[in-house]
Design a protein around this motif. Structure first.
Motif, PDB file in Angstrom:
ATOM      1  N   MET A   1       0.817  -1.051  -0.192  1.00 25.41           N
ATOM      2  CA  MET A   1      -0.096   0.153   0.071  1.00 25.41           C
ATOM      3  C   MET A   1       0.844   1.372  -0.079  1.00 25.41           C
ATOM      4  SD  MET A   1      -2.973   0.984   0.005  1.00 25.41           S
ATOM      5  CE  MET A   1      -4.209   2.262   0.636  1.00 25.41           C
ATOM      6  N   GLU A   2       0.730   2.211  -1.031  1.00 29.06           N
ATOM      7  CA  GLU A   2       1.167   3.495  -0.835  1.00 29.06           C
ATOM      8  C   GLU A   2       1.122   4.281   0.459  1.00 29.06           C
ATOM      9  OE1 GLU A   2       3.588   6.187  -3.064  1.00 29.06           O
ATOM     10  OE2 GLU A   2       2.584   4.280  -3.817  1.00 29.06           O
ATOM     11  N   TYR A   3       2.212   4.879   0.717  1.00 29.82           N
ATOM     12  CA  TYR A   3       2.302   5.730   1.945  1.00 29.82           C
ATOM     13  C   TYR A   3       1.322   6.901   1.548  1.00 29.82           C
ATOM     14  CZ  TYR A   3       3.817   9.428   4.942  1.00 29.82           C
ATOM     15  OH  TYR A   3       3.988  10.531   5.783  1.00 29.82           O
ATOM     16  N   ILE A   4       0.533   7.143   2.759  1.00 27.57           N
ATOM     17  CA  ILE A   4      -0.422   8.308   2.706  1.00 27.57           C
ATOM     18  C   ILE A   4      -0.155   9.267   3.929  1.00 27.57           C
ATOM     19  CG2 ILE A   4      -2.650   9.108   3.203  1.00 27.57           C
ATOM     20  CD1 ILE A   4      -3.604   6.298   2.012  1.00 27.57           C
ATOM     21  N   PRO A   5       0.585  10.495   3.235  1.00 27.62           N
ATOM     22  CA  PRO A   5       0.876  11.476   4.341  1.00 27.62           C
ATOM     23  C   PRO A   5      -0.280  12.062   5.189  1.00 27.62           C
ATOM     24  CG  PRO A   5       0.673  12.385   2.065  1.00 27.62           C
ATOM     25  CD  PRO A   5       0.476  11.063   1.981  1.00 27.62           C
ATOM     26  N   GLY A   6       0.029  12.323   6.222  1.00 24.32           N
ATOM     27  CA  GLY A   6      -0.994  12.761   7.275  1.00 24.32           C
ATOM     28  C   GLY A   6      -1.570  14.202   6.964  1.00 24.32           C
ATOM     29  N   LEU A   7      -2.366  14.685   8.183  1.00 23.47           N
ATOM     30  CA  LEU A   7      -2.965  15.973   7.999  1.00 23.47           C
ATOM     31  C   LEU A   7      -1.857  17.090   7.767  1.00 23.47           C
ATOM     32  CD1 LEU A   7      -5.611  15.806  10.567  1.00 23.47           C
ATOM     33  CD2 LEU A   7      -5.889  15.438   8.000  1.00 23.47           C
ATOM     34  N   ARG A   8      -2.239  18.054   6.883  1.00 23.47           N
ATOM     35  CA  ARG A   8      -1.435  19.201   6.860  1.00 23.47           C
ATOM     36  C   ARG A   8      -2.068  20.693   7.090  1.00 23.47           C
ATOM     37  NH1 ARG A   8       0.586  19.267   0.643  1.00 23.47           N
ATOM     38  NH2 ARG A   8      -1.058  20.787   0.778  1.00 23.47           N
ATOM     39  N   THR A   9      -3.489  20.677   7.189  1.00 23.24           N
ATOM     40  CA  THR A   9      -4.145  21.626   7.537  1.00 23.24           C
ATOM     41  C   THR A   9      -5.468  21.062   8.549  1.00 23.24           C
ATOM     42  OG1 THR A   9      -5.617  21.217   5.585  1.00 23.24           O
ATOM     43  CG2 THR A   9      -3.957  22.830   5.372  1.00 23.24           C
TER      44      THR A   9
ATOM     45  N   CYS B   1      -6.473  16.599   1.293  1.00 17.53           N
ATOM     46  CA  CYS B   1      -6.780  15.077   1.206  1.00 17.53           C
ATOM     47  C   CYS B   1      -6.808  14.402   0.104  1.00 17.53           C
ATOM     48  CB  CYS B   1      -8.155  14.908   2.005  1.00 17.53           C
ATOM     49  SG  CYS B   1      -8.707  13.295   2.097  1.00 17.53           S
ATOM     50  N   GLN B   2      -7.282  15.205  -1.063  1.00 15.51           N
ATOM     51  CA  GLN B   2      -7.230  14.490  -2.488  1.00 15.51           C
ATOM     52  C   GLN B   2      -5.807  14.266  -2.805  1.00 15.51           C
ATOM     53  OE1 GLN B   2      -9.381  17.277  -4.942  1.00 15.51           O
ATOM     54  NE2 GLN B   2     -11.270  16.318  -4.412  1.00 15.51           N
ATOM     55  N   GLU B   3      -4.899  15.338  -2.564  1.00 17.26           N
ATOM     56  CA  GLU B   3      -3.622  15.042  -2.929  1.00 17.26           C
ATOM     57  C   GLU B   3      -3.001  14.226  -2.135  1.00 17.26           C
ATOM     58  OE1 GLU B   3      -2.223  19.088  -2.197  1.00 17.26           O
ATOM     59  OE2 GLU B   3      -2.709  19.910  -4.225  1.00 17.26           O
ATOM     60  N   ALA B   4      -3.281  13.977  -0.902  1.00 23.89           N
ATOM     61  CA  ALA B   4      -2.568  12.777  -0.044  1.00 23.89           C
ATOM     62  C   ALA B   4      -2.903  11.574  -0.454  1.00 23.89           C
ATOM     63  CB  ALA B   4      -2.885  13.117   1.387  1.00 23.89           C
ATOM     64  N   ILE B   5      -4.056  11.154  -1.066  1.00 20.32           N
ATOM     65  CA  ILE B   5      -4.758   9.806  -1.445  1.00 20.32           C
ATOM     66  C   ILE B   5      -4.430   9.675  -2.877  1.00 20.32           C
ATOM     67  CG2 ILE B   5      -5.942   9.786   0.683  1.00 20.32           C
ATOM     68  CD1 ILE B   5      -8.518  10.020  -1.314  1.00 20.32           C
TER      69      ILE B   5
END
Length: 78
Positions: A1-9, A20-24
Motif C-alpha cells: 500500500m502506498e504511503y499516505i501523508p497525514g494532515l497538513r491543515t 486530502c485529495q492530494e494525499a490519497i
C-alpha cells in the motif's frame, strides 16, 4: 500500500479537502493500476471506484441520520 501523508491543515481550512485529495491520489492511482494489471479495463475500474466511493458516502450519510434520530429519540424520552 502506498504511503499516505497525514494532515497538513485543520478541517476548517479552505484547502483541507484538496489536501486530502492530494494525499490519497498516489494510492488511488496505484489501486487502479493494480486492478488494470489484473485484467480489468480502465473504464471498468474507474466506474467501480466511483461506485464504491458513492456507496461509502451513502453509508456515512445513513449513519449520520441514524445517529441524529437516536439523539432525537433519547432527548425526546427525557
Amino acid at each position: 500500500m502506498e504511503y499516505i501523508p497525514g494532515l497538513r491543515t485543520l478541517s476548517e481550512h479552505p484547502d483541507h479537502f484538496l489536501n486530502c485529495q492530494e494525499a490519497i491520489a498516489d494510492a488511488f492511482r496505484q489501486l487502479a493500476e493494480q486492478a488494470m494489471m489484473a485484467g480489468w479495463g480502465e473504464t471498468e475500474v474507474a466506474g467501480a471506484l466511483v461506485d464504491i466511493a458513492d456507496c461509502h458516502m451513502l453509508s456515512l450519510a445513513s449513519n449520520l441520520e441514524t445517529e441524529r434520530m437516536l439523539d432525537q429519540a433519547i432527548k425526546g424520552g427525557r
